[in-house]
Design an enzyme around this catalytic site. Structure first.
Site, PDB file in Angstrom:
ATOM      1  N   LYS A   2      12.748  -9.319  -1.804  1.00 31.53           N
ATOM      2  CA  LYS A   2      13.101 -10.008  -0.554  1.00 31.53           C
ATOM      3  C   LYS A   2      13.220 -11.518  -0.788  1.00 31.53           C
ATOM      4  O   LYS A   2      14.101 -12.183  -0.220  1.00 31.53           O
ATOM      5  CB  LYS A   2      12.042  -9.741   0.519  1.00 31.53           C
ATOM      6  CG  LYS A   2      12.024  -8.322   1.040  1.00 31.53           C
ATOM      7  CD  LYS A   2      13.153  -8.051   2.014  1.00 31.53           C
ATOM      8  CE  LYS A   2      13.019  -6.666   2.618  1.00 31.53           C
ATOM      9  NZ  LYS A   2      14.134  -6.346   3.526  1.00 31.53           N
ATOM     10  N   SER A  24       9.884  -3.048   7.117  1.00 32.61           N
ATOM     11  CA  SER A  24       9.043  -2.261   8.021  1.00 32.61           C
ATOM     12  C   SER A  24       7.567  -2.626   7.949  1.00 32.61           C
ATOM     13  O   SER A  24       6.819  -2.348   8.882  1.00 32.61           O
ATOM     14  CB  SER A  24       9.208  -0.770   7.733  1.00 32.61           C
ATOM     15  OG  SER A  24       8.874  -0.488   6.393  1.00 32.61           O
ATOM     16  N   HIS A  45      14.267  -4.047  12.537  1.00 33.67           N
ATOM     17  CA  HIS A  45      13.759  -2.842  11.886  1.00 33.67           C
ATOM     18  C   HIS A  45      14.397  -1.611  12.514  1.00 33.67           C
ATOM     19  O   HIS A  45      13.983  -1.149  13.575  1.00 33.67           O
ATOM     20  CB  HIS A  45      12.231  -2.790  12.002  1.00 33.67           C
ATOM     21  CG  HIS A  45      11.629  -1.582  11.374  1.00 33.67           C
ATOM     22  ND1 HIS A  45      10.453  -1.013  11.802  1.00 33.67           N
ATOM     23  CD2 HIS A  45      12.050  -0.811  10.336  1.00 33.67           C
ATOM     24  CE1 HIS A  45      10.178   0.046  11.071  1.00 33.67           C
ATOM     25  NE2 HIS A  45      11.131   0.189  10.177  1.00 33.67           N
ATOM     26  N   ASN A  95       4.966   1.372  12.953  1.00 33.03           N
ATOM     27  CA  ASN A  95       4.351   1.819  11.704  1.00 33.03           C
ATOM     28  C   ASN A  95       2.879   1.468  11.607  1.00 33.03           C
ATOM     29  O   ASN A  95       2.115   2.151  10.930  1.00 33.03           O
ATOM     30  CB  ASN A  95       5.118   1.242  10.512  1.00 33.03           C
ATOM     31  CG  ASN A  95       6.398   2.006  10.239  1.00 33.03           C
ATOM     32  OD1 ASN A  95       6.612   3.082  10.800  1.00 33.03           O
ATOM     33  ND2 ASN A  95       7.257   1.474   9.408  1.00 33.03           N
TER      34      ASN A  95
END
Length: 310
Positions: A2, A24, A45, A95
């Site tokens: 990233k 996520s 997301h 999540n």
């Protein structure tokens, strides 16, 4: 990865371009800090499969500009997604909650349940897919990577190691043909595997747990109330703005039954006092992790006051 991507985007994208990440669980504020324009960085997301699932978690970073947030919320409508704003935390809304749901599902296996029994109980209750079929679909290696990070960062958090044993055998789910179930080529039917049943029973013996018969009501309550308690913590911390936002995440992204209204609405219907009482009963289980069933401050307060989330 990233960092490399966002540093390069920062170099080549025009001023005012929105830099959005589908991450996520990673820290969006750290990703934003890789750029000279953290005000233009936001989380988008999407839930898999993205062409089917309606949910879009829009993650507002600490420095995300208001116009960037408004633009992305408008984009969500154009592509016919249901957008829910989340603050930054590990796992965001959906999540972060489902991790506790899955932790509890694994504890149920240790105590006497089978993957098929757990899945059937919650599917009969209304969930589109039980936790073990869901894990096989998503890929068990994803959860394994998150647990490895947890072992380093939160060594005091108790996890069942059954799922690690599964992954050590390369049973990553549908993509490998073997997971909590086995799958025949070209088909998605989850077929119970005696090898998994044996692995679970052997593991219970190894950790000294005497297996018992677990009823469907207990399975459903432990899984759903695990979601509710973490949802209450998320509300208390201001990660979600309102209980109905959490409900929308679960109705549109996780196959929560529409007629149940979402985990927070369902808890309101059961009565928060009753939810807390059930959690305290679960905490008394000799095999339970007592910290798991400690009511979140908001849940405990609302239950004591006879109030609701919504």
């Amino acid at each position: 990865m990233k960092e490399a991507v966002f540093r390069r985007l920062d170099e080549v994208m025009k001023p005012g371009a929105i830099l959005a990440s589908n991450t996520s669980t990673l820290d969006l504020n750290r990703i934003a800090a890789f750029t000279k324009r953290p005000h233009d960085v936001i989380g988008t997301h999407f839930f898999s499969p993205a062409n089917v699932m309606r949910l879009l978690e829009v993650v507002r970073g600490g420095k995300t500009a208001k116009d960037v947030l408004a633009t992305v919320m408008g984009m969500a409508k154009k592509i016919k997604k249901t957008a829910v704003v989340s603050g930054v935390c590990d796992g965001f809304i959906g999540n972060r909650m489902v991790e506790q749901y899955l932790r509890q599902a694994l504890f149920l296996l240790e105590e006497g349940a089978s993957p098929r029994q757990v899945d059937r109980a919650v599917e009969k209750w209304g969930m589109a897919m039980g936790p073990f079929r869901m894990s096989d679909l998503a890929g068990n290696d994803i959860g394994w990577a998150i647990r490895k990070r947890r072992y380093r960062e939160q060594p005091d958090m108790k996890y069942s190691r059954i799922a690690d044993r599964l992954c050590e055998q390369g049973r990553f789910g549908q993509k490998t043909g073997l997971g909590w179930y086995r799958y025949e080529a070209g088909r998605r039917d989850a077929i119970p595997d005696p090898a998994i049943e044996k692995m679970i029973v052997d593991y219970s013996k190894e950790i000294g747990v005497e297996r018992r018969k677990i009823g469907e009501d207990e399975i459903v309550q432990r899984l759903v109330f695990a979601l509710v308690n973490e949802g209450a913590a998320i509300l208390h911390e201001g990660i979600a703005q309102r209980a109905s936002d959490i409900d929308m995440v679960y109705l549109t992204g996780y196959g929560f039954p529409l007629y149940r209204g979402g985990p927070m609405f369902y808890a309101d219907e059961v009565g928060l006092y009753n939810v807390v009482a059930a959690m305290r009963a679960f905490a008394a289980n000799p095999h339970a992790d007592p910290t798991f069933w400690k009511p979140a401050p908001l849940l405990e307060r609302l239950a004591a006051e006879g109030k609701r989330f919504n």
